[in-house]
Design a protein around this motif. Structure first.
Motif, PDB file in Angstrom:
ATOM      1  N   VAL A   1       4.827  -0.786   2.777  1.00  0.00           N
ATOM      2  CA  VAL A   1       4.111   0.473   2.937  1.00  0.00           C
ATOM      3  C   VAL A   1       5.008   1.584   2.381  1.00  0.00           C
ATOM      4  N   ALA A   2       4.481   2.341   1.433  1.00  0.00           N
ATOM      5  CA  ALA A   2       5.186   3.499   0.899  1.00  0.00           C
ATOM      6  C   ALA A   2       4.463   4.729   1.435  1.00  0.00           C
ATOM      7  N   ARG A   3       5.232   5.706   1.951  1.00  0.00           N
ATOM      8  CA  ARG A   3       4.593   6.909   2.508  1.00  0.00           C
ATOM      9  C   ARG A   3       5.573   8.069   2.431  1.00  0.00           C
TER      10      ARG A   3
ATOM     11  N   ILE B   1      -5.302   5.705   1.191  1.00  0.00           N
ATOM     12  CA  ILE B   1      -4.522   4.481   1.094  1.00  0.00           C
ATOM     13  C   ILE B   1      -4.749   3.894  -0.298  1.00  0.00           C
ATOM     14  N   TYR B   2      -3.644   3.634  -1.006  1.00  0.00           N
ATOM     15  CA  TYR B   2      -3.687   3.158  -2.380  1.00  0.00           C
ATOM     16  C   TYR B   2      -3.070   1.768  -2.494  1.00  0.00           C
TER      17      TYR B   2
ATOM     18  N   ILE C   1      -8.024   2.475  -2.142  1.00  0.00           N
ATOM     19  CA  ILE C   1      -8.740   1.391  -1.466  1.00  0.00           C
ATOM     20  C   ILE C   1      -9.327   1.825  -0.136  1.00  0.00           C
ATOM     21  N   ALA C   2      -8.894   2.981   0.387  1.00  0.00           N
ATOM     22  CA  ALA C   2      -9.473   3.486   1.637  1.00  0.00           C
ATOM     23  C   ALA C   2      -9.231   4.981   1.743  1.00  0.00           C
TER      24      ALA C   2
ATOM     25  N   VAL D   1       0.823  -1.206   0.000  1.00  0.00           N
ATOM     26  CA  VAL D   1       0.000   0.000   0.000  1.00  0.00           C
ATOM     27  C   VAL D   1       0.860   1.260   0.000  1.00  0.00           C
ATOM     28  N   GLY D   2       0.265   2.325  -0.496  1.00  0.00           N
ATOM     29  CA  GLY D   2       0.835   3.654  -0.403  1.00  0.00           C
ATOM     30  C   GLY D   2      -0.082   4.484   0.473  1.00  0.00           C
TER      31      GLY D   2
END
Length: 184
Positions: free
Chosen positions: A178-180, A145-146, A154-155, A128-129
């Motif tokens: 997780v990418a952020r 959230i991608y 997705i959220a 997720v990103g």
């Protein structure tokens, strides 16, 4: 205005999948992305079909187009362009900017586009990103959230604090990547 005509002779019924021949034609007018900054419309002659299966509940059905759903008056490409510009501007500013390049769309239509977006959560997601986004510039924020593979949203969680994100992550135990950005 670009005039087009379908060359399909037959089509499968969307309910029973029985092949049918067309029995009538009708015209659809669909706005498309501008050509040379001019408003562009597709005037398409498409077919109506009668289902040949007597047990089928779908008596008459319309030819499907790959670039616009049955009731759309704008192509998918045009809708994506409108949404892409509106991410960075208010709906009114987006309407004004797009009018300069040949896209006529009201601020209310842009809002309606956002209201129709479906966010489908996937509990089996692995990558997720995560980023925070402004739902109302400078006043209201959310956590987006991608899916990193498909790039689909997705959220969209209320606020941008860690507690709502932690709760969402607890329900998605299969996440490995997780990418952020560097926000807290």
């Amino acid at each position: 205005i670009i005039e087009m005509s379908s060359n399909k002779i037959n089509c499968k019924c969307p309910k029973c999948c029985k092949l049918s021949n067309y029995y009538a034609t009708y015209t659809r007018n669909i706005q498309d992305t501008p050509l040379r900054c001019k408003e562009t419309w597709l005037c398409i002659k498409v077919h109506k079909y009668m289902c040949l299966n007597p047990k089928c509940t779908e008596y008459i059905f319309l030819e499907a187009l790959e670039f616009a759903k049955q009731s759309q008056v704008k192509t998918d490409a045009l809708l994506n362009t409108i949404l892409a510009v509106s991410i960075f501007l208010s709906n009114s500013a987006t309407s004004l900017v797009l009018s300069l390049i040949g896209i006529k769309v009201s601020a209310d239509t842009i809002k309606n586009l956002y209201d129709k977006i479906e966010i489908i959560d996937n509990p089996d997601i692995e990558e997720v990103g995560i980023d925070d986004v402004a739902t109302r510039k400078g006043q209201k924020y959310a956590t987006a959230i991608y899916d990193l593979k498909t790039h689909n949203l997705i959220a969209l969680l209320e606020g941008r604090d860690a507690s709502t994100l932690k709760e969402w992550l607890r329900k998605h135990k299969k996440i490995k990547v997780v990418a952020r950005d560097r926000a807290s």
